[in-house]
Write an enzyme that holds these catalytic residues in place. Structure first.
Site, PDB file in Angstrom:
ATOM      1  N   ARG A 269      58.944  27.071   4.379  1.00  0.00           N
ATOM      2  CA  ARG A 269      59.239  25.670   4.669  1.00  0.00           C
ATOM      3  C   ARG A 269      58.516  24.764   3.657  1.00  0.00           C
ATOM      4  NH1 ARG A 269      62.506  21.790   6.813  1.00  0.00           N
ATOM      5  NH2 ARG A 269      61.323  20.156   7.877  1.00  0.00           N
ATOM      6  N   GLU A 365      50.028  39.845  38.234  1.00  0.00           N
ATOM      7  CA  GLU A 365      48.982  40.878  38.391  1.00  0.00           C
ATOM      8  C   GLU A 365      47.601  40.238  38.562  1.00  0.00           C
ATOM      9  OE1 GLU A 365      49.221  44.639  36.549  1.00  0.00           O
ATOM     10  OE2 GLU A 365      51.382  44.497  36.260  1.00  0.00           O
ATOM     11  N   THR A 367      46.217  35.973  39.061  1.00  0.00           N
ATOM     12  CA  THR A 367      46.088  34.810  38.174  1.00  0.00           C
ATOM     13  C   THR A 367      44.810  34.945  37.336  1.00  0.00           C
ATOM     14  OG1 THR A 367      44.782  33.597  39.791  1.00  0.00           O
ATOM     15  CG2 THR A 367      47.182  33.277  39.888  1.00  0.00           C
TER      16      THR A 367
HETATM   17  N1  COS Z   1      38.835  48.909  43.699  1.00  0.00           N
HETATM   18  C1  COS Z   1      38.665  49.531  44.899  1.00  0.00           C
HETATM   19  N2  COS Z   1      38.378  48.843  46.027  1.00  0.00           N
HETATM   20  C2  COS Z   1      38.287  47.502  45.929  1.00  0.00           C
HETATM   21  C3  COS Z   1      38.452  46.812  44.730  1.00  0.00           C
HETATM   22  C4  COS Z   1      38.727  47.571  43.577  1.00  0.00           C
HETATM   23  N3  COS Z   1      38.898  46.981  42.391  1.00  0.00           N
HETATM   24  N4  COS Z   1      38.302  45.493  44.932  1.00  0.00           N
HETATM   25  C5  COS Z   1      38.040  45.346  46.242  1.00  0.00           C
HETATM   26  N5  COS Z   1      38.030  46.571  46.848  1.00  0.00           N
HETATM   27  C6  COS Z   1      37.745  46.866  48.246  1.00  0.00           C
HETATM   28  C7  COS Z   1      36.393  46.318  48.644  1.00  0.00           C
HETATM   29  O1  COS Z   1      35.368  47.245  48.379  1.00  0.00           O
HETATM   30  C8  COS Z   1      36.564  46.085  50.119  1.00  0.00           C
HETATM   31  O2  COS Z   1      36.433  47.301  50.787  1.00  0.00           O
HETATM   32  P1  COS Z   1      35.742  47.394  52.287  1.00  0.00           P
HETATM   33  O3  COS Z   1      36.737  46.827  53.238  1.00  0.00           O
HETATM   34  O4  COS Z   1      35.566  48.870  52.467  1.00  0.00           O
HETATM   35  O5  COS Z   1      34.481  46.610  52.216  1.00  0.00           O
HETATM   36  C9  COS Z   1      38.032  45.666  50.236  1.00  0.00           C
HETATM   37  O6  COS Z   1      38.692  46.184  49.070  1.00  0.00           O
HETATM   38  C10 COS Z   1      38.214  44.170  50.264  1.00  0.00           C
HETATM   39  O7  COS Z   1      37.597  43.654  49.117  1.00  0.00           O
HETATM   40  P2  COS Z   1      37.203  42.120  48.961  1.00  0.00           P
HETATM   41  O8  COS Z   1      36.425  41.692  50.167  1.00  0.00           O
HETATM   42  O9  COS Z   1      36.600  41.940  47.621  1.00  0.00           O
HETATM   43  O10 COS Z   1      38.647  41.438  49.051  1.00  0.00           O
HETATM   44  P3  COS Z   1      39.090  39.929  48.897  1.00  0.00           P
HETATM   45  O11 COS Z   1      39.969  39.603  50.026  1.00  0.00           O
HETATM   46  O12 COS Z   1      37.894  39.045  48.641  1.00  0.00           O
HETATM   47  O13 COS Z   1      40.030  39.980  47.597  1.00  0.00           O
HETATM   48  C11 COS Z   1      40.596  39.936  45.275  1.00  0.00           C
HETATM   49  C12 COS Z   1      39.650  40.433  46.371  1.00  0.00           C
HETATM   50  C13 COS Z   1      40.612  38.421  45.150  1.00  0.00           C
HETATM   51  C14 COS Z   1      40.070  40.557  43.991  1.00  0.00           C
HETATM   52  C15 COS Z   1      42.027  40.467  45.579  1.00  0.00           C
HETATM   53  O14 COS Z   1      42.592  39.828  46.700  1.00  0.00           O
HETATM   54  C16 COS Z   1      42.990  40.294  44.411  1.00  0.00           C
HETATM   55  O15 COS Z   1      42.956  41.065  43.458  1.00  0.00           O
HETATM   56  N6  COS Z   1      43.877  39.271  44.484  1.00  0.00           N
HETATM   57  C17 COS Z   1      44.928  39.136  43.475  1.00  0.00           C
HETATM   58  C18 COS Z   1      46.118  39.931  43.874  1.00  0.00           C
HETATM   59  C19 COS Z   1      47.011  40.205  42.743  1.00  0.00           C
HETATM   60  O16 COS Z   1      46.605  40.598  41.652  1.00  0.00           O
HETATM   61  N7  COS Z   1      48.295  39.995  42.981  1.00  0.00           N
HETATM   62  C20 COS Z   1      49.294  40.283  42.018  1.00  0.00           C
HETATM   63  C21 COS Z   1      50.291  41.195  42.627  1.00  0.00           C
HETATM   64  S1  COS Z   1      51.119  42.186  41.477  1.00  0.00           S
HETATM   65  S2  COS Z   1      52.158  40.954  40.408  1.00  0.00           S
END
Ligand code: COS
Length: 382
Positions: A269, A365, A367
């Site tokens: 360009r 997967e 935000t």
């Molecule tokens: N691997 C294994 N276990 C996990 C984990 C991981 N990465 N993250 C959390 N856990 C377990 C925790 O240890 C906990 O277990 P216990 O019940 O035995 O204590 C349980 O899962 C709940 O964990 P936590 O209390 O951390 O859950 P939250 O409700 O606070 O949520 C986030 C955690 C925010 C990280 C989760 O809800 C998340 O990833 N949200 C986004 C969802 C997503 O990516 N959606 C897209 C869909 S596909 S397009």
């Protein structure tokens, strides 16, 4: 920049994917975006070339590729068409719960036809009231004899209505604390009571079908439970920890594709009597774009290698890679449009599509705000 792969065979595969990208995928990208129709020809191409089989072990007909190879292939395809790359991303996303938690019988039953690409997979976690707060889902699965009966709905599901294998997360025990009442199931496409709802019209990745999955007294065999009751949330989290780099790779490929277009354009360009690539203002933009891409690439490959090496805290790096690559993709595609000026805004050039495609990488997967939560929690834990 070439970052050396661990084997010559991988280097050869990547060269093959590069050629397919240039010769077969790039020419289809604009049309796929325009029609918004799922590109069955691209799915067939990825299946024929063994690309859809990469995330599966050889025992099930796949190639047992490393995570590093998978993300490099996603990156290479995304340079040309993010929708086509997403077919591989979601094949991994929807199959990984089976690989991680499936019984030998479940693996033998479902994985070979996913590895060959005959079947597509989907991952059903999100619901209208349960996005970032994945644990707030309402879909129920009640045990009745040797079956489970599912009621509820999932939305924003990639491959909705197209996937044969649908991994669905649902509540089996509403009284369980936290997320411990959630279980994971495999729901096959033709199951009575399971159907496609509304199909979305999207800003980007338009050839990918996104929609609702509806469950109305949908009866599935109890043997389709993945893992044990109550393990569903962990299976979902473990899956996402391993697939978020794939989203990062998609974003990185889009960014690299946009930079390639911007460099070519800037060299041709002519304004003010010389190519705009010789104007320092444009040079600074190109240099910043290339630097951000390279930093993203190093972080992404590092995260993938951590997964391959079984590093204990890879989840933090996986989240960082997804976050950083997708923010880079938005910045770089925006700058690429700016360098192309008015032409960048027009659909005859690919950069406006690349920007629209890049946006979802900051959202799906998990935000980028959720990625920061994952990173920060890991930083401050115990
Ligand atoms: N691997 C294994 N276990 C996990 C984990 C991981 N990465 N993250 C959390 N856990 C377990 C925790 O240890 C906990 O277990 P216990 O019940 O035995 O204590 C349980 O899962 C709940 O964990 P936590 O209390 O951390 O859950 P939250 O409700 O606070 O949520 C986030 C955690 C925010 C990280 C989760 O809800 C998340 O990833 N949200 C986004 C969802 C997503 O990516 N959606 C897209 C869909 S596909 S397009």
């Amino acid at each position: 920049m070439a970052i050396k792969l661990r084997s010559d065979e991988d280097q050869m595969i990547l060269g093959m994917v590069h050629d397919i990208g240039v010769q077969r995928i790039a020419p289809r990208a604009a049309e796929i975006d325009k029609t918004g129709e799922f590109p069955w020809d691209m799915k067939a191409l990825l299946a024929e070339q063994g690309i859809l089989g990469m995330p599966f072990p050889e025992t099930y007909g796949g190639s047992g590729s490393s995570e590093e190879m998978i993300i490099r292939v996603i990156e290479e395809i995304s340079r040309h068409c993010a929708t086509t790359a997403l077919i591989l991303c979601v094949q991994q996303l929807g199959s990984l719960p089976i690989l991680l938690a499936g019984t030998p019988e479940q693996k033998a039953r479902f994985l070979p036809r996913l590895a060959s690409g005959e079947w597509l997979a989907a991952f059903g976690l999100t619901e209208p009231g349960s996005g970032s707060d994945a644990g707030a889902m309402q879909t129920r699965a009640e045990r009745k004899g040797d079956t489970y009966v599912l009621n509820g709905m999932k939305h924003f599901i990639t491959n909705a209505g197209l996937a044969h294998v649908n991994v669905i997360f649902a509540i089996t025990d509403p009284t369980a604390p936290g997320t411990r009442g959630i279980s994971a199931f495999i729901v096959e496409q033709s199951t009575p009571g399971f159907r496609l709802g509304h199909v979305e019209h999207k800003m980007g990745i338009r050839g990918s079908q996104t929609g609702e999955l509806l469950f109305e007294d949908c009866v599935i065999p109890a043997e389709n439970l993945l893992g044990r009751e109550g393990e569903g949330f962990k299976i979902a989290m473990m899956t996402l920890d391993r697939t978020r780099p794939g989203v990062g790779a998609q974003a990185l490929g889009i960014a690299q594709g946009a930079l390639d277009v911007a460099v070519n354009y800037a060299k041709q360009r002519v304004q003010f009597g010389k190519p705009i690539a010789e104007q320092q203002g444009i040079q600074f933009m190109l240099a910043d774009m290339a630097t951000a891409i390279e930093a993203s690439r190093q972080l992404l490959y590092h995260a993938a290698r951590m997964i391959d090496d079984g590093a204990p805290n890879f989840s933090r790096f996986s989240a960082m890679a997804k976050l950083y690559c997708s923010d880079t993709a938005i910045k770089v595609t925006n700058d690429a449009i700016q360098i192309l000026g008015g032409y960048g805004y027009m659909q005859e050039f690919p950069v406006e599509r690349m920007m629209r495609d890049a946006k979802i990488c900051q959202i799906y997967e998990g935000t980028n705000q959720i990625q920061r939560v994952v990173i920060a929690r890991d930083l401050i834990k115990g």
